[in-house]
Design a protein around this motif. Structure first.
Motif, PDB file in Angstrom:
ATOM      1  N   ILE A  75       5.203  32.105  17.829  1.00 15.48           N
ATOM      2  CA  ILE A  75       5.149  30.730  17.329  1.00 15.48           C
ATOM      3  C   ILE A  75       6.023  30.667  16.088  1.00 15.48           C
ATOM      4  CG2 ILE A  75       3.701  28.909  16.350  1.00 15.48           C
ATOM      5  CD1 ILE A  75       1.351  30.195  17.945  1.00 15.48           C
ATOM      6  N   ILE A  76       7.022  29.798  16.117  1.00 14.31           N
ATOM      7  CA  ILE A  76       7.898  29.602  14.964  1.00 14.31           C
ATOM      8  C   ILE A  76       7.475  28.302  14.285  1.00 14.31           C
ATOM      9  CG2 ILE A  76      10.261  29.275  14.160  1.00 14.31           C
ATOM     10  CD1 ILE A  76      11.237  30.882  16.526  1.00 14.31           C
ATOM     11  N   VAL A  77       6.955  28.424  13.071  1.00 15.49           N
ATOM     12  CA  VAL A  77       6.428  27.267  12.351  1.00 15.49           C
ATOM     13  C   VAL A  77       7.545  26.638  11.530  1.00 15.49           C
ATOM     14  CG1 VAL A  77       4.699  26.458  10.698  1.00 15.49           C
ATOM     15  CG2 VAL A  77       4.148  28.350  12.253  1.00 15.49           C
ATOM     16  N   THR A  78       7.818  25.362  11.804  1.00 16.78           N
ATOM     17  CA  THR A  78       8.884  24.649  11.095  1.00 16.78           C
ATOM     18  C   THR A  78       8.406  23.308  10.549  1.00 16.78           C
ATOM     19  OG1 THR A  78       9.708  23.764  13.207  1.00 16.78           O
ATOM     20  CG2 THR A  78      10.762  25.762  12.380  1.00 16.78           C
ATOM     21  N   VAL A  79       7.086  23.123  10.447  1.00 15.02           N
ATOM     22  CA  VAL A  79       6.581  21.881   9.875  1.00 15.02           C
ATOM     23  C   VAL A  79       6.853  21.846   8.373  1.00 15.02           C
ATOM     24  CG1 VAL A  79       4.748  21.581  11.591  1.00 15.02           C
ATOM     25  CG2 VAL A  79       4.276  22.886   9.501  1.00 15.02           C
ATOM     26  N   LYS A  80       6.780  20.660   7.777  1.00 18.23           N
ATOM     27  CA  LYS A  80       6.872  20.531   6.326  1.00 18.23           C
ATOM     28  C   LYS A  80       5.676  21.237   5.683  1.00 18.23           C
ATOM     29  CE  LYS A  80      10.491  17.681   6.026  1.00 18.23           C
ATOM     30  NZ  LYS A  80      11.732  18.029   5.317  1.00 18.23           N
ATOM     31  N   SER A  81       5.848  21.621   4.427  1.00 23.10           N
ATOM     32  CA  SER A  81       4.824  22.401   3.732  1.00 23.10           C
ATOM     33  C   SER A  81       3.467  21.710   3.720  1.00 23.10           C
ATOM     34  CB  SER A  81       5.267  22.685   2.300  1.00 23.10           C
ATOM     35  OG  SER A  81       6.447  23.453   2.283  1.00 23.10           O
ATOM     36  N   VAL A  82       3.448  20.390   3.605  1.00 22.95           N
ATOM     37  CA  VAL A  82       2.173  19.672   3.527  1.00 22.95           C
ATOM     38  C   VAL A  82       1.372  19.778   4.818  1.00 22.95           C
ATOM     39  CG1 VAL A  82       2.946  18.030   1.782  1.00 22.95           C
ATOM     40  CG2 VAL A  82       3.304  17.505   4.200  1.00 22.95           C
ATOM     41  N   ALA A 100       2.657  36.550  17.692  1.00 21.78           N
ATOM     42  CA  ALA A 100       3.287  36.648  16.378  1.00 21.78           C
ATOM     43  C   ALA A 100       3.583  35.248  15.851  1.00 21.78           C
ATOM     44  CB  ALA A 100       4.578  37.454  16.464  1.00 21.78           C
ATOM     45  N   VAL A 101       3.533  35.092  14.533  1.00 28.17           N
ATOM     46  CA  VAL A 101       3.772  33.800  13.887  1.00 28.17           C
ATOM     47  C   VAL A 101       4.866  33.982  12.833  1.00 28.17           C
ATOM     48  CG1 VAL A 101       2.757  31.917  12.538  1.00 28.17           C
ATOM     49  CG2 VAL A 101       1.369  33.111  14.262  1.00 28.17           C
ATOM     50  N   LEU A 102       5.911  33.187  12.928  1.00 23.69           N
ATOM     51  CA  LEU A 102       7.048  33.280  12.026  1.00 23.69           C
ATOM     52  C   LEU A 102       7.232  31.949  11.308  1.00 23.69           C
ATOM     53  CD1 LEU A 102       9.648  34.648  10.930  1.00 23.69           C
ATOM     54  CD2 LEU A 102      10.803  33.891  13.024  1.00 23.69           C
ATOM     55  N   SER A 103       7.210  31.971   9.975  1.00 23.70           N
ATOM     56  CA  SER A 103       7.430  30.764   9.181  1.00 23.70           C
ATOM     57  C   SER A 103       8.908  30.638   8.829  1.00 23.70           C
ATOM     58  CB  SER A 103       6.596  30.827   7.894  1.00 23.70           C
ATOM     59  OG  SER A 103       7.004  29.819   6.983  1.00 23.70           O
ATOM     60  N   LEU A 104       9.539  29.578   9.316  1.00 18.02           N
ATOM     61  CA  LEU A 104      10.915  29.259   8.930  1.00 18.02           C
ATOM     62  C   LEU A 104      10.877  27.969   8.116  1.00 18.02           C
ATOM     63  CD1 LEU A 104      13.079  30.111  12.087  1.00 18.02           C
ATOM     64  CD2 LEU A 104      12.553  31.529  10.092  1.00 18.02           C
ATOM     65  N   GLN A 105      10.221  28.045   6.957  1.00 22.91           N
ATOM     66  CA  GLN A 105       9.972  26.871   6.120  1.00 22.91           C
ATOM     67  C   GLN A 105      10.474  27.119   4.699  1.00 22.91           C
ATOM     68  OE1 GLN A 105       5.759  27.498   7.498  1.00 22.91           O
ATOM     69  NE2 GLN A 105       5.664  25.290   7.186  1.00 22.91           N
ATOM     70  N   ASN A 106      10.740  26.039   4.004  1.00 21.09           N
ATOM     71  CA  ASN A 106      11.099  26.134   2.590  1.00 21.09           C
ATOM     72  C   ASN A 106       9.867  26.483   1.758  1.00 21.09           C
ATOM     73  OD1 ASN A 106      13.861  25.598   2.687  1.00 21.09           O
ATOM     74  ND2 ASN A 106      13.551  23.383   2.628  1.00 21.09           N
ATOM     75  N   ASP A 120      -5.799  38.139  11.169  1.00 19.44           N
ATOM     76  CA  ASP A 120      -5.708  39.219  12.148  1.00 19.44           C
ATOM     77  C   ASP A 120      -4.429  39.160  12.978  1.00 19.44           C
ATOM     78  OD1 ASP A 120      -8.248  40.173  11.391  1.00 19.44           O
ATOM     79  OD2 ASP A 120      -9.219  38.687  12.670  1.00 19.44           O
ATOM     80  N   ARG A 121      -3.459  38.391  12.527  1.00 16.55           N
ATOM     81  CA  ARG A 121      -2.240  38.200  13.315  1.00 16.55           C
ATOM     82  C   ARG A 121      -1.003  38.709  12.576  1.00 16.55           C
ATOM     83  NH1 ARG A 121      -3.503  33.811  17.238  1.00 16.55           N
ATOM     84  NH2 ARG A 121      -5.632  33.130  16.764  1.00 16.55           N
ATOM     85  N   ASP A 122       0.062  38.917  13.336  1.00 14.26           N
ATOM     86  CA  ASP A 122       1.343  39.313  12.775  1.00 14.26           C
ATOM     87  C   ASP A 122       2.040  38.052  12.274  1.00 14.26           C
ATOM     88  OD1 ASP A 122       3.838  40.306  12.155  1.00 14.26           O
ATOM     89  OD2 ASP A 122       4.419  40.766  14.220  1.00 14.26           O
ATOM     90  N   VAL A 123       1.862  37.757  10.986  1.00 21.03           N
ATOM     91  CA  VAL A 123       2.462  36.577  10.361  1.00 21.03           C
ATOM     92  C   VAL A 123       3.610  37.032   9.466  1.00 21.03           C
ATOM     93  CG1 VAL A 123       2.093  34.612   8.821  1.00 21.03           C
ATOM     94  CG2 VAL A 123       0.283  35.306  10.410  1.00 21.03           C
ATOM     95  N   ARG A 124       4.778  36.444   9.646  1.00 23.89           N
ATOM     96  CA  ARG A 124       5.945  36.846   8.866  1.00 23.89           C
ATOM     97  C   ARG A 124       6.628  35.647   8.226  1.00 23.89           C
ATOM     98  NH1 ARG A 124       9.011  41.369  12.548  1.00 23.89           N
ATOM     99  NH2 ARG A 124       7.225  41.853  13.899  1.00 23.89           N
ATOM    100  N   ALA A 125       7.131  35.895   7.039  1.00 21.84           N
ATOM    101  CA  ALA A 125       7.939  34.884   6.359  1.00 21.84           C
ATOM    102  C   ALA A 125       9.379  34.969   6.850  1.00 21.84           C
ATOM    103  CB  ALA A 125       7.887  35.105   4.850  1.00 21.84           C
ATOM    104  N   GLY A 126      10.089  33.874   6.708  1.00 25.07           N
ATOM    105  CA  GLY A 126      11.499  33.840   7.076  1.00 25.07           C
ATOM    106  C   GLY A 126      12.267  32.943   6.124  1.00 25.07           C
ATOM    107  N   MET A 127      13.582  33.034   6.152  1.00 27.42           N
ATOM    108  CA  MET A 127      14.443  32.243   5.284  1.00 27.42           C
ATOM    109  C   MET A 127      15.591  31.686   6.106  1.00 27.42           C
ATOM    110  SD  MET A 127      17.501  32.017   3.521  1.00 27.42           S
ATOM    111  CE  MET A 127      18.185  33.666   3.598  1.00 27.42           C
ATOM    112  N   VAL A 128      15.714  30.363   6.102  1.00 29.97           N
ATOM    113  CA  VAL A 128      16.824  29.679   6.782  1.00 29.97           C
ATOM    114  C   VAL A 128      17.778  29.176   5.707  1.00 29.97           C
ATOM    115  CG1 VAL A 128      17.493  27.809   8.334  1.00 29.97           C
ATOM    116  CG2 VAL A 128      15.289  28.971   8.653  1.00 29.97           C
ATOM    117  N   PRO A 129      18.998  29.733   5.607  1.00 29.61           N
ATOM    118  CA  PRO A 129      19.900  29.367   4.510  1.00 29.61           C
ATOM    119  C   PRO A 129      20.667  28.068   4.745  1.00 29.61           C
ATOM    120  CG  PRO A 129      20.936  31.006   5.882  1.00 29.61           C
ATOM    121  CD  PRO A 129      19.554  30.798   6.449  1.00 29.61           C
TER     122      PRO A 129
END
Length: 324
Positions: A75-82, A100-106, A120-129
């Motif tokens: 799951i790639i999370v791209t919602v706004k922070s709110v 797995a859960v990947l955050s592609l958020q500011n 209990d999940r594989d949650v990872r941060a990401g950076m979109v430049p």
């Protein structure tokens, strides 16, 4: 892989289209106003270098129902922070533990919010430049350069996602990378207030000086907090304010790669402000202001810019109107 893009906005649609083109089974989870045009005419993505790709409606699954999270490998999370906490709750209800859960958020808080709700999940941060903007119905344009960086972890996730048109790398210093992106993204608000394109803003020395002063203020706060900052540009983070202050002819030669942007590009916050949508000012300037309070470092520039964005100005402002 079976991938759900949780929050089909500009970034989500761009990434989802290219991942589907690479052979992944992609579902866009989003609002009807975004999904209906894609359902009828497909999804088109373009970029500043000439990329033009159209994904027919049959290549993508489109859903407004969070039950589509069930069965996803990623799951790639791209919602706004709110909306992150709400999306985290939906993932907890609908997605299997092995997903797995990947955050592609500011911002810095999104991955933390996801980890807290999904322990209990594989949650990872990401950076979109790069930034992506809507240019027509069901059409999204990548206007700036850079490669996605995600947090290092098991399973070689970056390798599975990477294609020539969609390179992804992993880093074991992801928070430093995110802070570097946040410092650059402080300009999102300035660009929104200016009414200028990014290119015109960067070619104006008065605007660059204000950008540099804001960045230097943020770097002082981060240094006081003992936070590592990894540059997301070809220049070291500490050097960027000095380069921004140079005369324009010299700046243009030294920072040529900073100018590798579409001539019409503006930041996503500029579009949010024009559309009357909530901005992510609290996840950008708000983070610096909060840290400044914690470490007794004044943040007059970031505070002033945050205040102006929240007032939603009706007309573009000048540098003199913004400078505290």
């Amino acid at each position: 892989m079976k991938i759900v893009i949780a929050g089909a906005g500009s970034i989500g649609c761009y990434c989802g289209s290219l991942l589907a083109a690479a052979g992944h089974g992609v579902t866009l989870l989003g609002r009807a106003r975004v999904l209906e045009p894609i359902r009828t005419q497909g999804l088109t993505v373009t970029d500043f270098s000439g990329l033009h790709h159209r994904a027919g409606a049959g290549l993508l699954n489109l859903s407004e129902d969070p039950a589509c999270l069930d069965g996803a490998d990623l799951i790639i999370v791209t919602v706004k922070s709110v909306a992150t906490a709400e999306m985290a709750a939906l993932i907890a209800i609908h997605a299997p533990l092995g997903t797995a859960v990947l955050s592609l958020q500011n911002g810095m808080e999104n991955a933390r919010t996801l980890r807290t709700a999904l322990p209990d999940r594989d949650v990872r941060a990401g950076m979109v430049p790069f930034n992506v903007v809507p240019t027509d119905v069901a059409t999204y344009h990548r206007a700036t350069s850079g490669e996605i960086v995600i947090e290092h972890g098991p399973g070689e996730l970056a390798r599975h996602l990477t294609t020539p048109e969609f390179p992804v790398t992993e880093s074991d210093r992801i928070e430093a990378v995110q802070w570097g992106k946040l410092v650059i993204n402080l300009n999102n608000a300035l660009n929104a207030l200016s009414g200028l394109t990014l290119q015109n803003q960067l070619l104006d020395r008065n605007w660059r000086r204000l950008m540099a002063d804001q960045m230097a203020e943020a770097l002082r706060v981060l240094k006081a907090a003992g936070i590592e900052v990894a540059s997301t540009t070809p220049l070291p983070a500490w050097m960027t304010p000095h380069i921004l202050r140079l005369p324009t002819p010299l700046f243009s030669r030294i920072a040529a790669r900073m100018l590798t942007i579409d001539p019409s590009a503006r930041t996503s916050m500029a579009y949010d402000l024009l559309a009357g949508r909530p901005t992510e000012i609290e996840s950008l300037q708000g983070e610096i202001i909060k840290l400044g309070h914690e470490h007794a470092i004044k943040t007059p520039i970031n505070s002033r810019i945050s205040q102006l964005i929240q007032q939603v100005p009706r007309t573009p402002l000048t540098v003199d109107q913004i400078t505290p």
